[in-house]
Design an enzyme around this catalytic site. Structure first.
Site, PDB file in Angstrom:
ATOM      1  N   ASP A  22       2.100  -8.744  -1.188  1.00 14.31           N
ATOM      2  CA  ASP A  22       0.740  -8.468  -0.731  1.00 14.31           C
ATOM      3  C   ASP A  22      -0.100  -9.729  -0.891  1.00 14.31           C
ATOM      4  OD1 ASP A  22      -1.634  -7.008   0.088  1.00 14.31           O
ATOM      5  OD2 ASP A  22      -0.584  -5.194  -0.556  1.00 14.31           O
ATOM      6  N   SER A  51       2.644  -1.908  11.405  1.00 13.59           N
ATOM      7  CA  SER A  51       1.192  -2.082  11.518  1.00 13.59           C
ATOM      8  C   SER A  51       0.696  -1.673  12.901  1.00 13.59           C
ATOM      9  CB  SER A  51       0.825  -3.544  11.260  1.00 13.59           C
ATOM     10  OG  SER A  51       1.412  -4.019  10.065  1.00 13.59           O
ATOM     11  N   GLY A  95       4.148   0.810   1.947  1.00 12.63           N
ATOM     12  CA  GLY A  95       4.972  -0.161   1.242  1.00 12.63           C
ATOM     13  C   GLY A  95       5.602   0.412  -0.011  1.00 12.63           C
ATOM     14  N   ARG A 141      -5.456   4.183  17.319  1.00  9.25           N
ATOM     15  CA  ARG A 141      -4.670   3.043  16.859  1.00  9.25           C
ATOM     16  C   ARG A 141      -5.166   1.755  17.503  1.00  9.25           C
ATOM     17  NH1 ARG A 141      -1.039   7.278  17.695  1.00  9.25           N
ATOM     18  NH2 ARG A 141       0.123   7.929  15.829  1.00  9.25           N
ATOM     19  N   ARG A 194      -5.726   3.594   9.901  1.00 11.02           N
ATOM     20  CA  ARG A 194      -6.743   4.338  10.651  1.00 11.02           C
ATOM     21  C   ARG A 194      -7.605   5.196   9.740  1.00 11.02           C
ATOM     22  NH1 ARG A 194      -5.021   7.873  15.608  1.00 11.02           N
ATOM     23  NH2 ARG A 194      -3.061   8.237  14.508  1.00 11.02           N
ATOM     24  N   HIS A 204       3.165   3.942  21.249  1.00 10.59           N
ATOM     25  CA  HIS A 204       2.859   4.730  20.052  1.00 10.59           C
ATOM     26  C   HIS A 204       1.366   5.038  20.053  1.00 10.59           C
ATOM     27  CE1 HIS A 204       3.392   6.336  16.075  1.00 10.59           C
ATOM     28  NE2 HIS A 204       2.611   5.436  15.502  1.00 10.59           N
ATOM     29  N   ASN A 215      -6.440  -6.137  12.804  1.00 12.45           N
ATOM     30  CA  ASN A 215      -5.075  -6.383  12.344  1.00 12.45           C
ATOM     31  C   ASN A 215      -4.383  -7.561  13.020  1.00 12.45           C
ATOM     32  OD1 ASN A 215      -5.226  -4.357  10.473  1.00 12.45           O
ATOM     33  ND2 ASN A 215      -4.230  -2.813  11.749  1.00 12.45           N
ATOM     34  N   GLY A 248       0.809  -1.215   0.000  1.00  7.25           N
ATOM     35  CA  GLY A 248       0.000   0.000   0.000  1.00  7.25           C
ATOM     36  C   GLY A 248       0.839   1.260   0.000  1.00  7.25           C
ATOM     37  N   ASN A 249       0.297   2.316   0.603  1.00  6.15           N
ATOM     38  CA  ASN A 249       0.984   3.612   0.580  1.00  6.15           C
ATOM     39  C   ASN A 249       2.368   3.559   1.215  1.00  6.15           C
ATOM     40  OD1 ASN A 249      -1.116   4.922  -0.718  1.00  6.15           O
ATOM     41  ND2 ASN A 249      -2.102   5.580   1.178  1.00  6.15           N
TER      42      ASN A 249
END
Length: 313
Positions: free
Chosen positions: A35, A123, A16, A92, A86, A179, A99, A13-14
């Site tokens: 993926d 992730s 990656g 998160r 998100r 985080h 996930n 994705g973005n």
């Protein structure tokens, strides 16, 4: 002839895609962009676009899109971005149920095909996902870490630089803890070219910058409708580069604690020396009473979400 290093990116994705672009430009090694089977063509297309970009920018890295773990076999570094990002209004921690099955599947693939890799988990919620990855694989704690503190510290560093009207290059900032909204920016460890930030920025303004740092990811989610990806990717690449080139940088990462800072059996953001052996040392900073109190609050939040993961295993 020496083998080229291999960096496997789990999730195309973005983040990656940006990871692949940065790694290729830095010539850190060849890239596998992995993926799920339904997104095989997407991963292949993104990889092809990035390889063609190399003809313009002048890098020779091989970038392969795939949905086969066999292509990741023997990777030197594994960076995990797989999962649902998100959306506005979510924390998160809201992502844990979604996930968790994904990180377990990734852990199983990594254990079989990449048993010697340094693993960087991006992730969310990072502290819980990286805990489950280590628990499920049994990988040594030196080689399993979460990307959090580098990003959070970068955000704090930017806000400090803007407030003090100085170059961001002269600012050093440190953020510890989980985080999440209880992360712990450490004012006593922040300097501007050797000068304590507390001498140049008032406590009132510093407190406002700390609050903004804690909400830094959420601010971007509200604006874009999805999670950040440029700065997170750069943060993970800084970690991978320190490992691959044995730079021994002192970086804040989510590390497995076994008594350090008074906490055990959780992953939490702390400063480490990151070199060719992975986490070579966890650095315990002298904290003020207020900072210790904030870290305890953050650890309690991390423990809570970690307990949810433990209970579901």
């Amino acid at each position: 002839m020496a083998n080229r290093r291999k960096i496997a990116l789990i999730g195309a994705g973005n983040i990656g895609g940006e990871l692949a672009a940065l790694i290729a430009r830095k010539e850190l090694g060849d890239v596998v962009l992995f993926d799920i089977p339904q997104k095989t063509d997407f991963a292949k297309g993104k990889a092809l676009d990035l390889e063609q970009n190399g003809a313009v920018l002048g890098y020779d890295a091989s970038i392969k899109g795939t949905s086969s773990w066999a292509d990741c076999a023997g990777a030197d570094v594994l960076i995990v971005t797989a999962g649902i990002p998100r959306k506005p209004g979510q924390s998160r921690d809201d992502l844990v149920a979604t996930n968790l099955p994904i990180i377990r599947s990734v852990a199983d693939g990594a254990k079989e095909h990449c048993p010697n890799a340094l693993v960087i988990v991006i992730s969310n919620p990072i502290d819980a996902m990286v805990y489950e990855f280590k628990r499920r694989t049994g990988f040594p704690r030196e080689r399993v870490l979460g990307m959090a503190g580098v990003l959070d510290s970068a955000r704090f560093q930017l806000f400090l630089a803007r407030e003090a009207n100085v170059s961001v290059k002269d600012v050093r900032a440190m953020v510890l803890g989980g985080h999440g909204d209880d992360m712990v920016p450490i004012p006593s460890a922040c300097t501007i070219n050797g000068v304590r930030a507390t001498e140049l920025i008032s406590k009132e303004k510093l407190d406002a910058l700390i609050a903004r740092t804690r909400k830094g990811g959420g601010e971007i989610v509200q604006l874009m409708g999805t999670s950040a990806y440029y700065a997170p990717a750069s943060s993970a690449v800084a970690m991978a580069e320190s490992y691959l080139l044995d730079q021994k940088r002192l970086l804040p990462v989510a590390a497995y604690l076994d008594g350090e800072y008074g906490y055990k059996d959780i992953f939490m953001g702390v400063p480490v020396i990151l070199g060719g052996k992975g986490i070579e040392k966890i650095v315990e900073l002298p904290l003020t009473a207020e900072e210790k109190e904030m870290l305890a609050k953050s650890a309690k939040s991390v423990q809570g979400i970690t307990d949810v993961v433990k209970a579901s295993s």
